[in-house]
Write an enzyme that holds these catalytic residues in place. Structure first.
Site, short mmCIF file in Angstrom:
data_model
loop_
_atom_site.label_atom_id
_atom_site.label_comp_id
_atom_site.label_asym_id
_atom_site.label_seq_id
_atom_site.Cartn_x
_atom_site.Cartn_y
_atom_site.Cartn_z
CG PHE A 123 -2.08 0.97 1.06
CD1 PHE A 123 -3.35 0.51 0.79
CD2 PHE A 123 -1.89 2.34 1.16
CE1 PHE A 123 -4.42 1.39 0.63
CE2 PHE A 123 -2.94 3.23 1.00
CZ PHE A 123 -4.21 2.76 0.74
CD GLN A 342 23.21 -2.31 30.42
OE1 GLN A 342 23.20 -1.87 29.28
NE2 GLN A 342 24.19 -2.08 31.26
N GLY A 346 28.04 -7.73 27.17
CA GLY A 346 28.79 -7.69 25.92
C GLY A 346 28.22 -8.62 24.88
CD GLU A 369 0.07 -0.35 10.00
OE1 GLU A 369 -0.84 0.49 9.89
OE2 GLU A 369 0.10 -1.42 9.38
CB THR A 371 4.87 8.63 14.84
OG1 THR A 371 3.95 9.74 14.97
CG2 THR A 371 5.47 8.61 13.45
#
Length: 388
Positions: A123, A342, A346, A369, A371
């Site tokens: 669309f 978090q 790492g 869709e 904001t």
């Protein structure tokens, strides 16, 4: 209102979950790395009946309720957001406009392939200068010699340039209303029409597996009968479709939150520091507890809104519920992926772990869709505040 999922819904959930684990999970990391759109897997989703869940049996669909579609999107989203949005957009933005506003001839021509998953539709609403302000559409369509002639450009259009894309429905200015505002209509443009070009796919932050392209239209001619619905009602038609899409995006976000919760719970029980699992540390355990709250609240908001849709309550009350569900779950999903990254430390920064991909995929949920700012405006207006 009662919105508890039925036994049938939960049974269906397990069917989709098994499919996602078998057909998507083993490959998703490599697909994401290669920005590969897995056409065979999309077709397998069609064979499972996912694209035709809510479509009428008259066109090959299952005639199931909207809640079932949300369940499917949630379960795909637990494994991969890109294929979750592929389903969401294929139904909400591809099938639904034709099913809701198309002529009988248009439905019979296009829907069977779309609901079977043999084809996809996009669309085309968003443009370089017209996103949330969709009324600023600059793409034009002039009626000439029994055909519509389109010129303009669209951007960020999902399912618009794959090898199985069969059409894109485009909003375009077709004139000017008596009050001076633009007359916006929706027109079906089949793939392969001369002058219609799906430009090279975007290099996106996330949703690497999803098919997303900018589109250009240069003197594209389509027959008069490719007008979708009533002339001048294209923008209104799209707004009506958006409410369903917001709930579906909420389901996609819920799947992401639940994936983060599951991954973090498992990892926190296995990863040790100073001789103890990190899940025994309040700093970690409390964050995972927050994930559980987000998942529970997000599911409640999403499936309450879906139940309202299935009950036929599609007026202002449903619009408000859809905006609330979309706003909460999308922002919670962004927070959930930050927490998950978090918790993994790492390792969460490494692409070999799903949380890194989820972290990249989450942000768009606050944008697509409608904001977060648009959702807050709609919610405020629903409260009687004249928010602009």
């Amino acid at each position: 209102m009662d919105f508890e999922l039925s036994r049938e819904h939960e049974d269906f959930r397990h069917v989709v979950r098994d499919f996602a684990q078998e057909h998507i999970a083993p490959h998703v990391g490599e697909w994401d790395k290669q920005h590969h759109f897995p056409v065979d897997t999309v077709r397998a989703m069609g064979d499972l009946g996912l694209f035709g869940l809510t479509a009428s049996p008259e066109y090959g669909g299952a005639g199931a309720d909207f809640t079932s579609l949300c369940v499917a999107i949630e379960e795909l989203g637990r494994v991969d957001q890109s294929l979750g949005i592929t389903l969401e957009a294929a139904v909400g933005l591809g099938i639904n406009p034709i099913a809701a506003f198309g002529s009988e001839e248009q439905r019979r021509r296009w829907l069977p392939d779309l609901v079977s998953g043999r084809a996809l539709a996009g669309f085309g609403l968003t443009e370089p200068g017209a996103g949330s302000d969709a009324g600023a559409t600059r793409t034009r369509a002039e009626f000439d010699g029994g055909t519509w002639v389109l010129n303009g450009a669209k951007q960020f259009i999902t399912n618009s340039g794959s090898e199985i894309t069969s059409l894109v429905t485009v909003t375009a200015r077709t004139g000017t209303k008596d009050d001076g505002s633009p007359e916006i209509s929706a027109i079906i443009v089949p793939a392969g029409t001369p002058g219609f070009v799906a430009e090279p796919a975007y290099d996106k932050l996330g949703w690497h597996i999803s098919d997303t392209h900018p589109l250009t239209f240069s003197d594209v001619r389509v027959p008069a009968d490719h007008l979708l619905g009533e002339r001048g009602r294209g923008y209104a038609q799209f707004l009506a479709i958006l409410d369903d899409g917001r709930v579906a995006i909420a389901a996609l976000a819920v799947g992401l939150i639940e994936a983060c919760l599951e991954l973090c719970t498992q990892y926190a029980g296995e990863r040790e520091t100073f001789g103890r699992p990190i899940g025994t540390r309040q700093g970690v355990a409390f964050q995972i507890a927050d994930l559980a709250v987000m998942a529970r609240a997000g599911r409640a908001l999403t499936y309450q809104a879906a139940a309202m849709k299935d009950a036929g309550r599609t007026g202002a009350e449903f619009k408000q519920a859809a905006a609330i569900a979309k706003l909460y779950t999308s922002e919670a999903a962004v927070t959930a992926t930050r927490i998950a990254t978090q918790v993994f430390g790492g390792y969460g920064f490494m692409e070999e772990y799903p949380v890194a991909r989820f972290y990249r995929d989450a942000k768009i949920l606050e944008i697509g869709e409608g904001t977060s700012e648009v959702q807050r405006m709609l919610i405020a207006r629903g409260l009687g505040l004249a928010a602009q």
